[in-house]
Design a protein around this motif. Sequence first.
Motif, PDB file in Angstrom:
ATOM      1  N   GLU A   1      43.662  48.793  17.375  1.00 45.98           N
ATOM      2  CA  GLU A   1      44.976  48.573  17.972  1.00 45.98           C
ATOM      3  C   GLU A   1      44.843  48.065  19.407  1.00 45.98           C
ATOM      4  O   GLU A   1      45.213  48.755  20.359  1.00 45.98           O
ATOM      5  N   PRO A   2      44.290  46.891  19.642  1.00 50.31           N
ATOM      6  CA  PRO A   2      44.186  46.380  21.020  1.00 50.31           C
ATOM      7  C   PRO A   2      45.558  46.053  21.597  1.00 50.31           C
ATOM      8  O   PRO A   2      46.461  45.612  20.888  1.00 50.31           O
ATOM      9  N   GLU A   3      45.705  46.283  22.911  1.00 50.48           N
ATOM     10  CA  GLU A   3      46.946  45.954  23.604  1.00 50.48           C
ATOM     11  C   GLU A   3      46.902  44.550  24.193  1.00 50.48           C
ATOM     12  O   GLU A   3      47.945  43.971  24.481  1.00 50.48           O
ATOM     13  N   GLY A   4      45.715  44.043  24.379  1.00 50.86           N
ATOM     14  CA  GLY A   4      45.581  42.713  24.956  1.00 50.86           C
ATOM     15  C   GLY A   4      44.121  42.394  25.198  1.00 50.86           C
ATOM     16  O   GLY A   4      43.219  43.135  24.806  1.00 50.86           O
ATOM     17  N   VAL A   5      43.883  41.268  25.852  1.00 51.75           N
ATOM     18  CA  VAL A   5      42.526  40.812  26.169  1.00 51.75           C
ATOM     19  C   VAL A   5      42.456  40.541  27.664  1.00 51.75           C
ATOM     20  O   VAL A   5      43.370  39.930  28.241  1.00 51.75           O
ATOM     21  N   LEU A   6      41.393  41.001  28.290  1.00 52.76           N
ATOM     22  CA  LEU A   6      41.172  40.759  29.710  1.00 52.76           C
ATOM     23  C   LEU A   6      40.104  39.684  29.867  1.00 52.76           C
ATOM     24  O   LEU A   6      38.984  39.836  29.382  1.00 52.76           O
ATOM     25  N   ARG A   7      40.452  38.620  30.539  1.00 53.15           N
ATOM     26  CA  ARG A   7      39.509  37.528  30.808  1.00 53.15           C
ATOM     27  C   ARG A   7      38.937  37.714  32.221  1.00 53.15           C
ATOM     28  O   ARG A   7      39.697  37.819  33.189  1.00 53.15           O
ATOM     29  N   VAL A   8      37.631  37.777  32.311  1.00 55.57           N
ATOM     30  CA  VAL A   8      36.952  38.057  33.580  1.00 55.57           C
ATOM     31  C   VAL A   8      36.103  36.849  33.962  1.00 55.57           C
ATOM     32  O   VAL A   8      35.306  36.366  33.154  1.00 55.57           O
ATOM     33  N   HIS A   9      36.287  36.382  35.173  1.00 58.63           N
ATOM     34  CA  HIS A   9      35.504  35.268  35.712  1.00 58.63           C
ATOM     35  C   HIS A   9      34.751  35.784  36.938  1.00 58.63           C
ATOM     36  O   HIS A   9      35.342  36.001  37.998  1.00 58.63           O
ATOM     37  N   VAL A  10      33.450  36.042  36.779  1.00 60.66           N
ATOM     38  CA  VAL A  10      32.612  36.479  37.896  1.00 60.66           C
ATOM     39  C   VAL A  10      32.086  35.214  38.572  1.00 60.66           C
ATOM     40  O   VAL A  10      31.215  34.531  38.024  1.00 60.66           O
ATOM     41  N   ILE A  11      32.591  34.931  39.735  1.00 59.07           N
ATOM     42  CA  ILE A  11      32.318  33.647  40.369  1.00 59.07           C
ATOM     43  C   ILE A  11      31.033  33.695  41.188  1.00 59.07           C
ATOM     44  O   ILE A  11      30.087  32.950  40.939  1.00 59.07           O
ATOM     45  N   GLU A  12      30.989  34.602  42.156  1.00 58.07           N
ATOM     46  CA  GLU A  12      29.862  34.605  43.086  1.00 58.07           C
ATOM     47  C   GLU A  12      29.812  35.932  43.825  1.00 58.07           C
ATOM     48  O   GLU A  12      30.686  36.797  43.667  1.00 58.07           O
ATOM     49  N   ALA A  13      28.791  36.097  44.617  1.00 55.46           N
ATOM     50  CA  ALA A  13      28.668  37.239  45.537  1.00 55.46           C
ATOM     51  C   ALA A  13      28.087  36.717  46.838  1.00 55.46           C
ATOM     52  O   ALA A  13      27.527  35.617  46.893  1.00 55.46           O
ATOM     53  N   LYS A  14      28.230  37.514  47.882  1.00 55.76           N
ATOM     54  CA  LYS A  14      27.683  37.081  49.168  1.00 55.76           C
ATOM     55  C   LYS A  14      27.199  38.294  49.960  1.00 55.76           C
ATOM     56  O   LYS A  14      27.665  39.412  49.772  1.00 55.76           O
ATOM     57  N   ASN A  15      26.227  38.022  50.825  1.00 56.99           N
ATOM     58  CA  ASN A  15      25.695  39.020  51.749  1.00 56.99           C
ATOM     59  C   ASN A  15      25.188  40.265  51.022  1.00 56.99           C
ATOM     60  O   ASN A  15      25.412  41.395  51.468  1.00 56.99           O
ATOM     61  N   LEU A  16      24.504  40.070  49.881  1.00 56.94           N
ATOM     62  CA  LEU A  16      23.945  41.203  49.158  1.00 56.94           C
ATOM     63  C   LEU A  16      22.729  41.764  49.885  1.00 56.94           C
ATOM     64  O   LEU A  16      22.143  41.099  50.757  1.00 56.94           O
TER      65      LEU A  16
END
Length: 784
Positions: A293-308
């Motif tokens: 019974e899913p309520e929806g779908v989450l679309r995730v876009h991991v773009i970048e990171a900085k100063n790790l």
Amino acid sequence: MNEENKKDDNKDIGEKRVAGISLKGTVYSILKKASVVGFVYLAGYLQWSVAWLIGPVALLVIRDQYKKESERRRDIAKASALTNEKDVILARIDDLPAWVYFPDVERAEWINKIFKQCWPNVNHYVRELIRDKIQHILAKNLDKFGSFKFERIILGSVPPRIGGIKVYDANMPRSEIIMDLDLFYAGDCDINFTLQGIKGGIKDFQLHGMLRVVLKPLITTMPIVGGLQVFFLNNPSIDFNLVGVVDVLDMPGLGDMLRRIVVEQIAAMMVLPNKLPIKLSDTVEAAELKIPEPEGVLRVHVIEAKNLMKKDIGMLGKGKSDPYAVINVGAQEFRTKTIQNTVDPKWDYWCEAMVSSKEAQLVTLNLWDWDPALPGTQSDDPLGRATIEVANIAKKGSDDMWITLEKAKHGMVHVRLTWLKLSKNYSDLKAALEETQYLRVTSMSTALLTLYIDSARNLPQARTSSKPDPYVTLTLYTNTKQTAMQKRTSDPVWEEGFTFLVTNPETDTLYIKIMDQKTGNELGLLNLNLSMLADKPNLEIQRQPFGLLKGDHNSKIIMSMHLRILKQENDSAKTPLLHQASTISTSSVSLDHQQSLPPSEKSTSSENVIKSETGGIVEEEIIPETSPIISSTPPSSGVIHRTPSMTSSSGESGLGRIQLTLRYSVQRQRLIVVIHQIANLPLKDPSNIPDPYVKLYLLPDRSRETKRKTVVVKDNCNPIFDESFEYLISQGELSSQQLEVTVCTQKQLFYSSTNVMGQVIVDLSQFNLTQPINSWFDLQPEKK
């Protein structure tokens, strides 16, 4: 006399045992010291290098320290599991009951008393569940190491504890009851197993997570409740201690392998979207409990990171890192590629996760520095983590954010998230296909397919006349899922549900095979074009028999199918999101454009003015419809960014103004502060333009733990940051806290002895931060 003789005999026996133990310990101590002396003598005689001793000694020291820390955590957890509720609170243990933090969570000590009474019976059920299901899965995963089998399973006498219970009553269907239980288990279990003939054991097993129990459907006959669905909303935290010969695995890196397998199997059974259904009445159809019974779908876009953080060691000291990100939504896990030798990685990674409870599920991003290691071991270094509530994304429709990493000295990650609801209108497919074509991401989905495999009839038998052991495989693209195997039957009943993300339902085909596990033969084939659902009412087929292409002409499989089109919550947000996704550098382009805009005046008649703690003015965000709005995030994100040129005022003290967003997450117990931008910093020397940045402290306890700092923007009187920071703080403490926001410059200004350009202190008790507050604050002189 007889009693006195017995006492004397018992005394003599006890003395003999003590003497025996003492003698045995003395001999063991002598042999141990002699072996050490002998080894040192042998090393000197053979002229071995001292390096042969340093390595093992260092490894043993690390292992002992690791075990001491693990044992300390387990001892605290066991103590809290055995202590009553009042003593746990007084002891101020980190994992306090949920009702202490959440006002809508009720105390559950009465449930703990019931649990204690029922634990022997529950104990028996869990033992059978471990032996029947988990043992088979563990044996399959550990097959490369040898055969695996549980020898003894004793869960002990300490039952789980419920830290609090929340019953949902608002906007809930009348046919079901939903409860969330803060479950904590730290029992005295004793589990023994063999791995390729080597005996080992598990003790001090601990588990902590939010368990949801759904009672559905409610029926008019006894037992009133037709069934249960039991599942964790997010991955629970799990820890245990290895004993026996396999104790050599219980050290950093190697012991994580077995823990990872256990966590994965628990997630596969009862972490969303997976559920553990329990049928209580024969009048209830299994599909009501077992169909996804899913309520929806989450679309995730991991773009970048900085100063790790820099984790690798280079020739001249600290080098860089090899970062990658792991995204978790419940039991669903995704991983980006590894970017070598950088602290500013650009991944441009897309993934999609099915969400079964948007109000409770979280998105977690864990960043790691990859390091080479033995297969199955964990040697990667953590670079920080970020947590996002799905409910906020679903409410906004989409969001674009820079998140400051937790459990890290510094570092930020840039993500975009989009909530996709499920539509029964097939005409919505056209817009979904256009979006995927524009984004040019091959893994993007446009629909969600739900399948319920009920049963099969008249499957062919082998030539030996023995009945088959059938199971079903379902394949869509490269994604293959499988039902359980049913032994010795030509009319198997599976009653299992599955979900698939679909790229294009107009052209995609679902491949179904029924296999015999005993012989490996195919018992039946079925290929279904998903376009057949386009003209069905609500895009559904309910419990329909399908003839199989292979085998007896009477062989059939009975199943249900639902197709749902993925649709954005707010279609108006789609266009700016598409334009943003076409390039990673869109944000920087937008910011450059903002700084080049001509000045414009804002009508002061539309402003609502509030006094802050320092006397500065808080200007609520009200923008006329005619005002131009330039934003580095989609309008649907809920935060409106106003360019510096749109605010001509320099504030009450002439030091400029700063735009902040303040919000409190009740579920995560976190204060979120977003530093958007600063407008009209004073410039007294055109040859000495400031390099501004912002520092944050929580008052009255100013400390390094509450210090936060933005990046430095070079040569700018109207800097834009759009950086997010979080503080872990209970809702009760929030009303006694103040937020100190200080604007500084990296350059030393000639007309001042300090680098502070302005400051504002926000009294958090003046706001209801459960609703986001987006405001302008006038900068004031620094308070010493």
